[in-house]
Structures are given as structure tokens and as C-alpha cells.
Design a protein around this motif. Structure first.
Motif, PDB file in Angstrom:
ATOM      1  N   ALA A 150       0.837  -1.211   0.000  1.00 11.95           N
ATOM      2  CA  ALA A 150       0.000   0.000   0.000  1.00 11.95           C
ATOM      3  C   ALA A 150       0.863   1.248   0.000  1.00 11.95           C
ATOM      4  O   ALA A 150       0.551   2.242  -0.682  1.00 11.95           O
ATOM      5  CB  ALA A 150      -0.928  -0.017   1.213  1.00 11.95           C
ATOM      6  N   GLU A 151       1.964   1.222   0.754  1.00  9.42           N
ATOM      7  CA  GLU A 151       2.874   2.370   0.808  1.00  9.42           C
ATOM      8  C   GLU A 151       3.530   2.605  -0.548  1.00  9.42           C
ATOM      9  O   GLU A 151       3.665   3.752  -1.003  1.00  9.42           O
ATOM     10  CB  GLU A 151       3.940   2.136   1.883  1.00  9.42           C
ATOM     11  N   ARG A 153       2.366   1.748  -3.507  1.00 12.67           N
ATOM     12  CA  ARG A 153       1.365   2.267  -4.439  1.00 12.67           C
ATOM     13  C   ARG A 153       1.121   3.747  -4.212  1.00 12.67           C
ATOM     14  O   ARG A 153       0.936   4.516  -5.166  1.00 12.67           O
ATOM     15  CB  ARG A 153       0.067   1.476  -4.290  1.00 12.67           C
ATOM     16  N   ASP A 154       1.115   4.156  -2.949  1.00  2.53           N
ATOM     17  CA  ASP A 154       0.917   5.569  -2.639  1.00  2.53           C
ATOM     18  C   ASP A 154       2.094   6.406  -3.140  1.00  2.53           C
ATOM     19  O   ASP A 154       1.906   7.474  -3.742  1.00  2.53           O
ATOM     20  CB  ASP A 154       0.738   5.744  -1.132  1.00  2.53           C
ATOM     21  N   GLU A 155       3.328   5.925  -2.931  1.00  2.00           N
ATOM     22  CA  GLU A 155       4.524   6.635  -3.375  1.00  2.00           C
ATOM     23  C   GLU A 155       4.598   6.724  -4.891  1.00  2.00           C
ATOM     24  O   GLU A 155       5.046   7.729  -5.453  1.00  2.00           O
ATOM     25  CB  GLU A 155       5.778   5.939  -2.845  1.00  2.00           C
ATOM     26  N   SER A 157       2.063   6.559  -7.117  1.00  4.35           N
ATOM     27  CA  SER A 157       0.797   6.875  -7.778  1.00  4.35           C
ATOM     28  C   SER A 157       0.947   7.926  -8.881  1.00  4.35           C
ATOM     29  O   SER A 157       0.198   7.920  -9.859  1.00  4.35           O
ATOM     30  CB  SER A 157      -0.235   7.354  -6.742  1.00  4.35           C
TER      31      SER A 157
END
Length: 275
Positions: A150-151, A153-155, A157
Motif C-alpha cells: 500500500a505504501e 502504491r501511494d509513493e 501513484s
């Protein structure tokens, strides 16, 4: 074998082969270069690791691919690497010894896909892109892995979009997030033939003044484009001493290119964003 005559003439003129009575035999230069350990270099398929050892002072911290250091005739000097969780600056490349000399940089390094010094394939990079877009590998993941995914994917995006290739534009630079692999990206840069450009596995960096139409038009030239190779990089090519320099450089350049992946990448639509 198209270059057989050229190679044969070079081997004779450089002293690697001698002629007597219409017969060819090993010359003095071949004895000097390949005669050690009973011609082991000639008889073995591999005599050295395909990667270069990275040395900081007296400490070995990892290894990198020669392709990472052979770009744009820079010979690797000044290139930044992320290894062992830290940032390093390439000070010198000793191609004959397969060694890269580095010094540590003050900024903290992080292990990220985009900074991986090992050239990755088009297929693997496209799989990474799909994961960033939300695809979950069909394997059992630990709670820690799920959180870290999840981290990531956030970084990442800002570097991916379902609609196509993300292009981030700034005042001085633009980043084209191809997720195509180093070989494909180097092939694209070769087709563009523009100075002050850089590439890694996930993106290419271009001056802000380069129009995207020019980048897209490079798709018609990728099949005839060959990535620029630092002449010293041919030291890492097996038997490079037995080839004319221009042919050795071209051989390494051919191994560096990926025309199919480059063409497929440039065929995708662009998604514009600002840095």
C-alpha cells in the motif's frame, strides 16, 4: 559472419593470428592476451561475472550491470547508485578489473524499483506498473507485505495511469514514465539523439523544451537506433581485444537495445502531469 573478413584482417594486423603456407595459427598477441592458464579464456564459456563489483574504500557493497554504466559515453562517472540502503556516487570505473569505485553521498538512499541499478526486462517492469495500478499478485502476502504494498502504491501513484504513459513536466525537465526497462529506454533515447538525457528502468528524463510529438515520432526510428556506449565499456565484453573497437562497441550496443519494447512503449497515449 558478415564481419568475418573484417575481423580476420584485424586479427592478422594486430598480431593475434599469423600466416604460414596458407595456414593460420595463434600469434604473439593472442599468446599474451589469452594464453594464461592454458588458454582458459578461449576454452571456457564464462571467465568473469557479468556484473561489476562496487567498492567503497576497501569495502565491497554490491554489484551493478555494465549496461548501467555504459550510457552516453559518460563512462559512469558522476552516476548515483542506491545500494545497501545508501546513496553512492560513482568516482571511477575500472573496466579491466570489473570494479566500480564509489563514495558515499550525504542524502539517505532508499531501495526503490526506479533506482535499481540492474537492468530489468520490459515484461517485469510492466508487471510492476500493473501492481502500482492495483493488481495484486496471486500469492499469499503477509500483513507486513500488504502494508508495504500500500505504501509503494501511494509513493508511485504519480508515475502510473491506466490511460497510458505519465509525462511529468517541469520548468527545466520532464520525466516520461515508460515502465519499459533500461534497454527499451536507452533505445528510445538513441532514436531521439538528444544530449542531456538520462534513463533508468522506469523512466527517461528529457529537457523541458523537447516536444512530446518529437518523442512519439521517434517510434519510426527505434529499429535503426543503437544506444551510445562508452568505448571503455567494451572491456567487459568477452574477447573484445580480438575485435576492432568500432565493431566491439556496436556489438555491445546491439545487446543493449530493445526495439520491440521501445516501439510498444511509444505507441501508448500520454497522460500529462506537472512536477
Amino acid at each position: 559472419m558478415e564481419q568475418a573478413t573484417e575481423i580476420l584482417e584485424y586479427l592478422r594486423s594486430a598480431g593475434y593470428l599469423e600466416t604460414d603456407g596458407g595456414m593460420l595459427f595463434i600469434g604473439p598477441e593472442a599468446e599474451k592476451k589469452f594464453g594464461r592458464r592454458h588458454f582458459m579464456d578461449v576454452l571456457s564459456a564464462f571467465t568473469a561475472a557479468p556484473e561489476l563489483r562496487v567498492i567503497a574504500g576497501q569495502r565491497e557493497i554490491g554489484s551493478v550491470s555494465p549496461l548501467t554504466l555504459a550510457q552516453r559515453n559518460t563512462n559512469g562517472e558522476g552516476l548515483k547508485l542506491l545500494l545497501s540502503g545508501r546513496s553512492w556516487c560513482v568516482e571511477a570505473v575500472e573496466w579491466d578489473k570489473h570494479i566500480v569505485r564509489v563514495s558515499e553521498l550525504k542524502e539517505k538512499g532508499r531501495s526503490k524499483w526506479e533506482s535499481d541499478p540492474v537492468p530489468q526486462s520490459f515484461e517485469l517492469m510492466q508487471a510492476m506498473r500493473k501492481v502500482l495500478l492495483g493488481a495484486t499478485p496471486d500469492i499469499q502476502l503477509s500483513k507486513r507485505a500488504v502494508q508495504h504494498l500500500a505504501e509503494i502504491r501511494d509513493e508511485g501513484s504519480n508515475s502510473v495511469d491506466e490511460a497510458g504513459i505519465v509525462v511529468e513536466r517541469g520548468d527545466k525537465e520532464q520525466r516520461v514514465w515508460t515502465w519499459a526497462g533500461l534497454k527499451a529506454n536507452l533505445t528510445i533515447l538513441a532514436a531521439l539523439n538528444i544530449e542531456d538525457c538520462k534513463a533508468d528502468n522506469s523512466k527517461i528524463r528529457l529537457p523541458s523544451w523537447v516536444p512530446l510529438d518529437q518523442v512519439r515520432a521517434a517510434s519510426s526510428r527505434v529499429h535503426d537506433a543503437f544506444p551510445a556506449i562508452a568505448p571503455d565499456a567494451v572491456e567487459g565484453l568477452k574477447f573484445s581485444a580480438a575485435l576492432p573497437l568500432d565493431l566491439a562497441v556496436r556489438t555491445l550496443s546491439i545487446r543493449t537495445k530493445d526495439s520491440a519494447a521501445a516501439a510498444a512503449t511509444l505507441a501508448q497515449p500520454n497522460v500529462m502531469r506537472h512536477l
